[in-house]
Scaffold this active site. Structure first.
Site, PDB file in Angstrom:
ATOM      1  N   SER A  77     -10.362  -0.412   7.327  1.00  0.00           N
ATOM      2  CA  SER A  77      -9.548  -0.150   6.014  1.00  0.00           C
ATOM      3  C   SER A  77      -8.936  -1.566   5.244  1.00  0.00           C
ATOM      4  O   SER A  77      -8.376  -1.162   4.299  1.00  0.00           O
ATOM      5  CB  SER A  77      -8.701   0.844   5.880  1.00  0.00           C
ATOM      6  OG  SER A  77      -9.575   1.968   6.014  1.00  0.00           O
ATOM      7  N   LYS A 101       0.754  -1.161   0.054  1.00  0.00           N
ATOM      8  CA  LYS A 101       0.037   0.101   0.172  1.00  0.00           C
ATOM      9  C   LYS A 101       0.721   1.279   0.036  1.00  0.00           C
ATOM     10  O   LYS A 101       1.959   1.252   0.626  1.00  0.00           O
ATOM     11  CB  LYS A 101      -0.822   0.097   1.194  1.00  0.00           C
ATOM     12  CG  LYS A 101      -1.924   1.110   1.095  1.00  0.00           C
ATOM     13  CD  LYS A 101      -2.820   0.922   2.302  1.00  0.00           C
ATOM     14  CE  LYS A 101      -3.636   2.135   2.674  1.00  0.00           C
ATOM     15  NZ  LYS A 101      -4.710   1.816   3.756  1.00  0.00           N
ATOM     16  N   SER A 147      -9.904   1.972   3.093  1.00  0.00           N
ATOM     17  CA  SER A 147      -8.940   2.940   2.124  1.00  0.00           C
ATOM     18  C   SER A 147      -7.897   1.935   1.344  1.00  0.00           C
ATOM     19  O   SER A 147      -7.230   2.505   0.435  1.00  0.00           O
ATOM     20  CB  SER A 147      -8.278   3.926   3.074  1.00  0.00           C
ATOM     21  OG  SER A 147      -7.210   3.313   3.875  1.00  0.00           O
TER      22      SER A 147
END
Length: 296
Positions: A175, A76, A151
């Site tokens: 998330s 990420k 997210s």
């Protein structure tokens, strides 16, 4: 290769049916072919990935491999990566190259994982759709009219589309878990302090945790095994030995009483989701677990 587990990919490399370089090239080609529409990657590190794959093949020849050696992984874009952009999905950091690696990046690379690139996310992890990124929204690979969650939506979409076997995410209030659910994956928010936050750009420092995302619980356990552990650079990191997660998932669960919040069974739910929930409840009941209606 698409649906092989991490153990199976290791077996393919151990028996020399495929090398890490070939495996990495395979996933880089899939990213090039399919990610133009999905937009799960912000940045692809092709040259670095192939260099790491060559090193992993050498490590395997020397008999020094772990279960992550030579396995492609995507991070990420909230984790600092030395020499590569770390943008957090924001225009503000569009030209930021970190001078060091986050601890989990160091840990996974020390274990021999190959970093394919950095994954899209809601800007500064503030969102639940991955539509709030300076680099454009990410689509759900199962249905382009649906969001992948957020997210960590880029992470979920990339694994679900089989662009990478493994990905990292972060979870403040859901998330990792929410995008994993929306993309049909396994995802885990570890207990706070279990995984180092050093080098992870903060959203809410008292809640943020890094965690693994993969096709299966077993693959999640393998990645977590190499992410977890005390880090003196993180004052909130727990000084506790890392459990054997692979051994733990083989143990029987024991009989549990599970609370079902009645608010989650609204008539507004999509009928398919309600049906899937009911099927899982029946399956768990068959294994001896009990359910109790509760209210939140």
């Amino acid at each position: 290769m698409l649906n092989l587990s991490i153990r199976q990919l290791n077996k393919e490399m151990d028996t020399k049916k495929i090398s890490s370089v070939e495996l990495t090239q395979y996933f880089l080609q899939r990213i090039q072919k399919f990610d133009g529409k999905l937009n799960s990657f912000i940045h692809v590190c092709s040259e670095q990935a192939l260099t790491q794959a060559k090193q992993a093949d050498q490590q395997r020849q020397q008999g020094k491999q772990t279960l992550l050696t030579g396995i492609p992984l995507a991070q990420k874009d909230i984790f600092c990566t030395q020499g590569q952009l770390t943008t957090c999905g924001s225009k503000m950091l569009s030209n930021f190259t970190a001078p060091y690696d986050a601890t989990i990046v160091t840990k996974t690379q020390t274990a021999g994982a190959v970093m394919l690139g950095k994954l899209n996310m809601d800007e500064f992890a503030m969102g639940s759709t991955t539509a709030n990124s300076y680099y454009g929204k990410t689509l759900n690979p199962w249905n382009a009219e649906r969001v992948p969650g957020g997210s960590s939506g880029g992470s979920a979409a990339a694994v679900a589309a089989r662009l990478t076997p493994l990905a990292t995410g972060t979870d403040t209030g859901g998330s990792i878990r929410q995008p994993a659910a929306l993309c049909g994956l396994s995802g885990l928010k570890p207990t706070y302090g279990r995984v180092s936050r050093w080098g992870m750009i903060a959203f809410a420092s008292s809640l943020d945790q890094a965690g693994p995302m993969a096709k299966s619980i077993e693959d999640v356990a393998i990645l977590l095994q190499h992410m977890a552990g005390h880090d003196p650079k993180d004052s909130t990191s727990v000084k506790k030995e890392v459990d054997d997660y692979l051994a733990a998932i083989e143990q029987p669960m024991g009989k549990m009483t599970i609370g079902l919040p009645k608010e989650y069974f609204s008539t507004l739910n999509d009928p398919d989701i309600t049906k899937a929930l009911e099927e899982q409840i029946k399956l768990l009941e068959q294994h001896g677990h009990q359910f109790k209606e509760i209210s939140l």
